[in-house]
Design an enzyme around this catalytic site. Structure first.
Site, short mmCIF file in Angstrom:
data_model
loop_
_atom_site.label_atom_id
_atom_site.label_comp_id
_atom_site.label_asym_id
_atom_site.label_seq_id
_atom_site.Cartn_x
_atom_site.Cartn_y
_atom_site.Cartn_z
N LYS A 100 0.84 -1.13 0.13
CA LYS A 100 -0.05 -0.02 0.00
C LYS A 100 0.88 1.16 -0.07
CE LYS A 100 -3.18 0.68 3.53
NZ LYS A 100 -3.16 2.02 4.13
N SER A 109 7.91 8.70 11.99
CA SER A 109 6.67 8.86 11.09
C SER A 109 6.97 8.82 9.91
CB SER A 109 5.59 9.66 11.60
OG SER A 109 4.60 9.80 10.81
N GLN A 149 4.90 9.10 7.36
CA GLN A 149 3.94 10.05 6.85
C GLN A 149 4.60 11.46 6.86
OE1 GLN A 149 0.01 9.24 8.08
NE2 GLN A 149 -0.07 7.51 7.03
N ASP A 171 1.96 -1.05 12.17
CA ASP A 171 0.81 -1.53 11.65
C ASP A 171 0.43 -2.97 11.73
OD1 ASP A 171 -0.06 1.14 10.48
OD2 ASP A 171 1.13 0.45 8.33
N LYS A 181 -4.83 5.85 14.72
CA LYS A 181 -5.05 5.25 13.33
C LYS A 181 -6.20 5.13 13.12
CE LYS A 181 -0.72 3.84 12.57
NZ LYS A 181 -0.11 4.19 11.20
N ARG A 202 -6.72 1.44 17.92
CA ARG A 202 -6.11 0.07 17.68
C ARG A 202 -5.70 -0.36 19.03
NH1 ARG A 202 -3.15 0.44 11.81
NH2 ARG A 202 -5.16 0.34 10.71
N ARG A 244 -7.23 -3.23 9.52
CA ARG A 244 -6.51 -4.26 10.30
C ARG A 244 -7.06 -5.00 11.53
NH1 ARG A 244 -2.13 -3.48 7.12
NH2 ARG A 244 -1.48 -1.20 6.59
#
Length: 442
Positions: A32, A179, A181, A329, A356, A360, A402
Site C-alpha cells: 500500500k 513517522s 508520513q 501496523d 490510526k 487500535r 487491520r
C-alpha cells in the site's frame, strides 16, 4: 465454515468452525505504501510512469482520484499495468471541487506537502468520518514552519483543510515521532523548495519515499546514524517503471495464522522485505515462530522474498523501542499471536496506534477481551497473558481494515461462532482477504 453476509449498510464475516489446518500458496496484494507513492510521484513527474502490481484497495483509489482531479492522467487501475501521465513539478491544477482522501491518512498527509508548495494555488481537502477525526497537526505544523498557509478545524488539527500554496523555505525539522508520513510530507514539500530540507527522527521509519524519490531523480542525503534525511529542492522528476512488491503488512495476517493454527504450512509469495518494514518477522522470530525466508531478490530497488510459515508453539516476548516504528501496523495481529503464546507479552511505545483508523490499542483490548483473552490496555501498549483458548464472539471492526482482518484470524482459531461486523473494512487494503481465508481453510 466461513461466509460473508452482505447487507445494504454493512457486511458480516461469520466463522463457524475452528480451523483444523491451513495449507497453500498465497499471493498478497501490492504494498500500500509503495502504491500510494508511485501514483503521487508519477503524477508529479514529467513523462509516463508504468506501475505493475498496484494495490487495488480503496486507499490507493483515493490517491488516484485526487491527482486526476489536479490534472494527471491515470489509466484504469489494475494489477497488471497502470500508466500515469505526469504533469510536471509545480504544475498541479486547482481542482474544481474538494479533494476527497476517503479513509486514507497517507493520501492526505503526503499530499499536503505537495499542495502547500504550489505557489498561488488553492486546494481544499477532506476525508471520511474516520479521517476527519485523525490528527493532521503533525504535518501542518512543520509545513507552517516552512511558510505554508493551511487552515482546518479545531485550530488546524483536523480536516476539512484549506491550503493556499506558497513559495516555501527549507527547514531542519526534528520530528518528535518516527513517522514515515510526517517525514514524507516534508520531503515532498522540499522538492519545490529552494535549498536543502532535512528531517531528523528519533528512530528509523520506513524509507519507501526516499527510495522512490531517488529513482525518480531527486537528490537526497541520508545519515543513518542520526536518522536524518535531506532533500535538495529543484530536482526534476522523470517518469519511471515501478514494480510494487507484495505488502508485508498483508502477509502478517497469514504469518500469524500459519504459526498459531495446528498442522499448518503456508507459502506467501513475492513479499517486500524492506528492512524498515521487517519488524513483524523479527517479532515472530522472537516468539519462536517457524518462518523461512527464501528466493530473495530485488525488484525496482526494493528487496523481495518468499516466506514459508509452519505451525509452532509460540512464546511470549516484549516489544518496545526502536522496533515499534517498523511493525506499528502489525501490532493488532501480533496481539492475536500473543493470545496463543505461552507467557505474558508486553507491547510498549505504541501510543501512535491510538490515532490510526481507530484507537487500535483500545479496540483490540475490547474485542479480544470479548473472546476471553487476558488482555490489559495501558497508555502506550498492551499486556497479553497467552495460552488460554479463545471463544467465538460477536465482534466489530470499528471500520478499521487491520482490526477486521486481525479478528478474523483470531476467530479462525476460536471455539464456536465468531461474527465480525463491518467486515467490509478489509477491502481498504486487502480486497481479496476473505476469498483467501476461505481458500486456505478448506
Amino acid at each position: 465454515m466461513i461466509k460473508l453476509i452482505k447487507n445494504p449498510q454493512s457486511h458480516q464475516l461469520v466463522i463457524e468452525k475452528k480451523a483444523n489446518s491451513l495449507q497453500g500458496k498465497i499471493s498478497i496484494p501490492g504494498d500500500k505504501s509503495i502504491s500510494h507513492r508511485a501514483l503521487m510521484l508519477g503524477a508529479m513527474a514529467s513523462g509516463e510512469t508504468t506501475i505493475e502490481g498496484l494495490l487495488l484497495g480503496e486507499d490507493p483509489r483515493s490517491t488516484a482520484h485526487c491527482f486526476e482531479a489536479m490534472g494527471a492522467k491515470i489509466s484504469d487501475l489494475n494489477t497488471e499495468k497502470v500508466i500515469v501521465t505526469g504533469i510536471g513539478q509545480g504544475r498541479l491544477q486547482e481542482p474544481s471541487s474538494i479533494l476527497d482522501a476517503g479513509n486514507s491518512g497517507t493520501t492526505m498527509r503526503l499530499m499536503l506537502g505537495l499542495l502547500a508548495s504550489q505557489p498561488d494555488k488553492f486546494f481544499t481537502v477532506t476525508g471520511d468520518d474516520s479521517l476527519r477525526s485523525r490528527p493532521m497537526s503533525r504535518v501542518i505544523q512543520p509545513l507552517q514552519q516552512m511558510g505554508a498557509i493551511i487552515y482546518g478545524r479545531n485550530s488546524n488539527k483536523n480536516a476539512p483543510l484549506a491550503v493556499m500554496g506558497q513559495n516555501l523555505k527549507p527547514i531542519h525539522y526534528h520530528s518528535p515521532i518516527a513517522s514515515a508520513q510526517v517525514k514524507s510530507c516534508i520531503l515532498l514539500a522540499g522538492l519545490m523548495t529552494e535549498g536543502k530540507t532535512t528531517v531528523t527522527e528519533p528512530a528509523l521509519s520506513r524509507d519507501h519515499s526516499e527510495r522512490m524519490l531517488r529513482a525518480f531523480g531527486a537528490t537526497l542525503e541520508i545519515d543513518v546514524d542520526t536518522h536524518s534525511v535531506t532533500i535538495e529542492g529543484g530536482a526534476k522528476l522523470q517518469g519511471q517503471t515501478v514494480i510494487v512488491p507484495g505488502d508485508i503488512s498483508s502477509a502478517a495476517f497469514w504469518l500469524v495464522a500459519g504459526a498459531i493454527t495446528p498442522h499448518s504450512e503456508l507459502i506467501i509469495e513475492n513479499v517486500g522485505i524492506n528492512p524498515t518494514r521487517t519488524g513483524i518477522l523479527e517479532a515472530l522470530q522472537m516468539m519462536d515462530a517457524d518462518i523461512t525466508i527464501f528466493n530473495q531478490r530485488e525488484a525496482a530497488g526494493e528487496p523481495v522474498a518468499d516466506l514459508r510459515v509452519k505451525s509452532s508453539k509460540l512464546k511470549a516476548c516484549t516489544l518496545e523501542g526502536s522496533i515499534i516504528p517498523r511493525l506499528i501496523d502489525e501490532i493488532p495481529i501480533l496481539a492475536v499471536a500473543a493470545c496463543f503464546a505461552q507467557g505474558t507479552t508486553i507491547i510498549k511505545d505504541a501510543e501512535e496506534l491510538r490515532v490510526k483508523e481507530s484507537d487500535r490499542l483500545k479496540v483490540m483490548a475490547l474485542e479480544l477481551g470479548k473472546m476471553g483473552a487476558k488482555i490489559s490496555e495501558f497508555a502506550d501498549g498492551l499486556e497479553i497473558i497467552g495460552g488460554d483458548l479463545l471463544n467465538g464472539a460477536d465482534l466489530d471492526s470499528f471500520t478499521d481494515h487491520r482490526i477486521a482482518m486481525s479478528l478474523a484470524i483470531a476467530g479462525l482459531n476460536a471455539q464456536g461462532k465468531t461474527i465480525i461486523n463491518r467486515a467490509e473494512a478489509a477491502s481498504i487494503s486487502y480486497p481479496s482477504f476473505v476469498d483467501t481465508l476461505i481458500k486456505i481453510s478448506q
